[in-house]
Motif scaffolding. Structure first.
Motif, PDB file in Angstrom:
ATOM      1  N   ARG A  11      -6.316   3.661 -11.272  1.00  0.00           N
ATOM      2  CA  ARG A  11      -7.318   3.097 -11.017  1.00  0.00           C
ATOM      3  C   ARG A  11      -8.673   3.060 -11.891  1.00  0.00           C
ATOM      4  O   ARG A  11      -8.952   3.877 -12.499  1.00  0.00           O
ATOM      5  CB  ARG A  11      -7.840   3.718  -9.638  1.00  0.00           C
TER       6      ARG A  11
ATOM      7  N   HIS B  95      -5.673  -2.134  -6.938  1.00  0.00           N
ATOM      8  CA  HIS B  95      -5.531  -1.608  -5.368  1.00  0.00           C
ATOM      9  C   HIS B  95      -4.218  -1.034  -5.192  1.00  0.00           C
ATOM     10  O   HIS B  95      -3.402  -1.338  -4.250  1.00  0.00           O
ATOM     11  CB  HIS B  95      -5.729  -2.701  -4.467  1.00  0.00           C
ATOM     12  N   TYR B  96      -3.834   0.100  -6.010  1.00  0.00           N
ATOM     13  CA  TYR B  96      -2.510   1.030  -5.870  1.00  0.00           C
ATOM     14  C   TYR B  96      -1.241   0.034  -5.767  1.00  0.00           C
ATOM     15  O   TYR B  96      -0.326   0.243  -5.282  1.00  0.00           O
ATOM     16  CB  TYR B  96      -2.770   1.700  -4.390  1.00  0.00           C
TER      17      TYR B  96
ATOM     18  N   MET C  54      -3.193   6.114  -9.656  1.00  0.00           N
ATOM     19  CA  MET C  54      -2.676   5.014  -8.822  1.00  0.00           C
ATOM     20  C   MET C  54      -1.247   4.339  -9.174  1.00  0.00           C
ATOM     21  O   MET C  54      -0.662   3.674  -8.198  1.00  0.00           O
ATOM     22  CB  MET C  54      -3.697   3.947  -9.081  1.00  0.00           C
TER      23      MET C  54
ATOM     24  N   ALA D 224      -1.384   9.461  -7.202  1.00  0.00           N
ATOM     25  CA  ALA D 224      -2.362   9.517  -6.213  1.00  0.00           C
ATOM     26  C   ALA D 224      -1.751   8.948  -4.867  1.00  0.00           C
ATOM     27  O   ALA D 224      -1.636   8.029  -4.528  1.00  0.00           O
ATOM     28  CB  ALA D 224      -3.539   8.520  -6.843  1.00  0.00           C
TER      29      ALA D 224
ATOM     30  N   PHE E 282      -1.415  10.227  -0.774  1.00  0.00           N
ATOM     31  CA  PHE E 282      -2.518  10.503   0.387  1.00  0.00           C
ATOM     32  C   PHE E 282      -1.556  11.063   1.824  1.00  0.00           C
ATOM     33  O   PHE E 282      -0.796  10.485   2.074  1.00  0.00           O
ATOM     34  CB  PHE E 282      -3.314   9.326   0.878  1.00  0.00           C
TER      35      PHE E 282
ATOM     36  N   ASP F  90      -7.788  10.590   4.458  1.00  0.00           N
ATOM     37  CA  ASP F  90      -7.986  10.611   3.088  1.00  0.00           C
ATOM     38  C   ASP F  90      -7.884   9.137   2.433  1.00  0.00           C
ATOM     39  O   ASP F  90      -8.245   8.808   1.324  1.00  0.00           O
ATOM     40  CB  ASP F  90      -6.740  11.496   2.604  1.00  0.00           C
TER      41      ASP F  90
ATOM     42  N   SER G  95     -10.791   6.826   2.648  1.00  0.00           N
ATOM     43  CA  SER G  95     -12.091   7.251   1.780  1.00  0.00           C
ATOM     44  C   SER G  95     -12.012   6.344   0.595  1.00  0.00           C
ATOM     45  O   SER G  95     -12.960   6.321  -0.136  1.00  0.00           O
ATOM     46  CB  SER G  95     -11.993   8.760   1.544  1.00  0.00           C
ATOM     47  N   ARG G  96     -10.708   5.905  -0.177  1.00  0.00           N
ATOM     48  CA  ARG G  96     -10.602   5.065  -1.315  1.00  0.00           C
ATOM     49  C   ARG G  96     -11.156   3.796  -1.064  1.00  0.00           C
ATOM     50  O   ARG G  96     -11.635   3.045  -2.101  1.00  0.00           O
ATOM     51  CB  ARG G  96      -9.206   5.412  -1.741  1.00  0.00           C
ATOM     52  N   LYS G  97     -11.297   3.235   0.096  1.00  0.00           N
ATOM     53  CA  LYS G  97     -11.644   1.901   0.561  1.00  0.00           C
ATOM     54  C   LYS G  97     -10.965   0.702  -0.113  1.00  0.00           C
ATOM     55  O   LYS G  97     -11.615  -0.089  -0.872  1.00  0.00           O
ATOM     56  CB  LYS G  97     -13.194   1.765  -0.098  1.00  0.00           C
ATOM     57  N   VAL G  98      -9.605   1.061  -0.238  1.00  0.00           N
ATOM     58  CA  VAL G  98      -8.692   0.007  -0.814  1.00  0.00           C
ATOM     59  C   VAL G  98      -7.945  -0.582   0.291  1.00  0.00           C
ATOM     60  O   VAL G  98      -7.684  -1.932   0.172  1.00  0.00           O
ATOM     61  CB  VAL G  98      -7.917   0.811  -1.781  1.00  0.00           C
TER      62      VAL G  98
ATOM     63  N   TRP H 274      -1.766   0.998   4.972  1.00  0.00           N
ATOM     64  CA  TRP H 274      -1.699   2.197   4.128  1.00  0.00           C
ATOM     65  C   TRP H 274      -0.197   2.888   4.691  1.00  0.00           C
ATOM     66  O   TRP H 274       0.468   3.142   3.756  1.00  0.00           O
ATOM     67  CB  TRP H 274      -2.677   3.129   4.410  1.00  0.00           C
TER      68      TRP H 274
END
Length: 272
Positions: free
Chosen positions: A82, A118-119, A157, A181, A183, A188, A191-194, A201
């Motif tokens: 990221r 974004h991952y 990421m 990375a 989760f 959890d 919190s990355r706001k992605v 997710w």
């Protein structure tokens, strides 16, 4: 009666009229298309490519071993972390690591790094990095006389994205992650706001789909001071990868540069 001069003039006008109505005379012959794609001529090439899947131009960074013809080499995708870019693998010293590995006996291969975000998954908009990897990158590689990707490596990421890619492509010969990375819970990840929402997710998170990951050809590296250490240990426990290495280090360039030689060797030996 037409005079001889009038007859000649009329003939000339008719000839000119016929020429103007016809197609223009042919120009020089076109350059013939190459009989085969053109392989990279330099150990490192960087080219901007228009990605319809991502809706933007991206860097395609190709790294090949110095002194080795690039044509026909197998390819490992490289997915960055990221806030980084495809060119980050250059600053990490990957070209020198790859050349040193090949000179030490590792079978040669090419590394293709791309720009992602974004991952490396679609999180709600039209931007779809996984579709770029699947639908566009193989053609970009073929146009450069390289094989389609048969391995993937990701940092942070990019490790998340590499495992997501591996889930859909069990035929890959090697999958490697450094400081992936991952989760263990939605709070959890949130919190990355992605991610668009919890369902987004859950669908993408590798730890929730470990049954889709093959232990053979999988290598997991992580530093013992890395904030993702617990999550990566959970991955290793669930999948039992062929190789797992937990050693001193954090979530930083120093650690990644330290493990890159081992990762490059791991990938190359499985691509041969």
């Amino acid at each position: 009666m037409l005079s001889r001069r009038g007859l000649l003039a009329g003939s000339a006008l008719a000839l000119l009229a016929g020429c103007s109505a016809a197609e223009p005379p042919p120009g020089p012959p076109p350059v013939p298309a190459p009989t085969r794609p053109v392989a990279p001529r330099d150990p490192v090439t960087v080219q901007r490519m228009p990605s319809a899947a991502r809706g933007t131009d991206v860097d395609l960074v190709l790294i090949t071993p110095e002194g080795v013809p690039a044509g026909g080499l197998p390819v490992c995708l490289a997915l960055h972390g990221r806030g980084a870019r495809a060119r980050t693998f250059l600053s990490l010293g990957v070209p020198a690591v790859l050349t040193a590995a090949v000179r030490a006996g590792t079978p040669p291969f090419a590394i293709a790094a791309l720009d992602g975000d974004h991952y490396w998954v679609r999180t709600g908009g039209a931007d779809d990095p996984q579709r770029m990897l699947v639908d566009e990158v193989p053609g970009w590689l073929t146009a450069r006389d390289l094989r389609p990707p048969s391995a993937v490596f990701g940092i942070s990421m990019g490790g998340f994205g590499a495992l997501r890619f591996a889930r859909a492509h069990p035929e890959l010969k090697a999958v490697a992650t450094a400081s992936a990375a991952l989760f263990v819970s939605w709070p959890d990840a949130r919190s990355r706001k992605v991610f668009a929402d919890e369902a987004n997710w859950r669908d993408a998170e590798p730890l929730r789909h470990t049954a889709e990951l093959r232990p053979g050809g999988l290598g997991v590296w992580c530093g013992e001071s890395d904030p993702f250490l617990a999550a990566d240990r959970r991955l290793v426990k669930a999948v039992s990868p062929e190789v797992s290495r937990f050693s001193p280090g954090g979530h930083d360039d120093e650690y990644w540069q330290g493990v890159l030689p081992e990762i490059v060797k791991f990938v190359g030996e499985r691509l041969s």
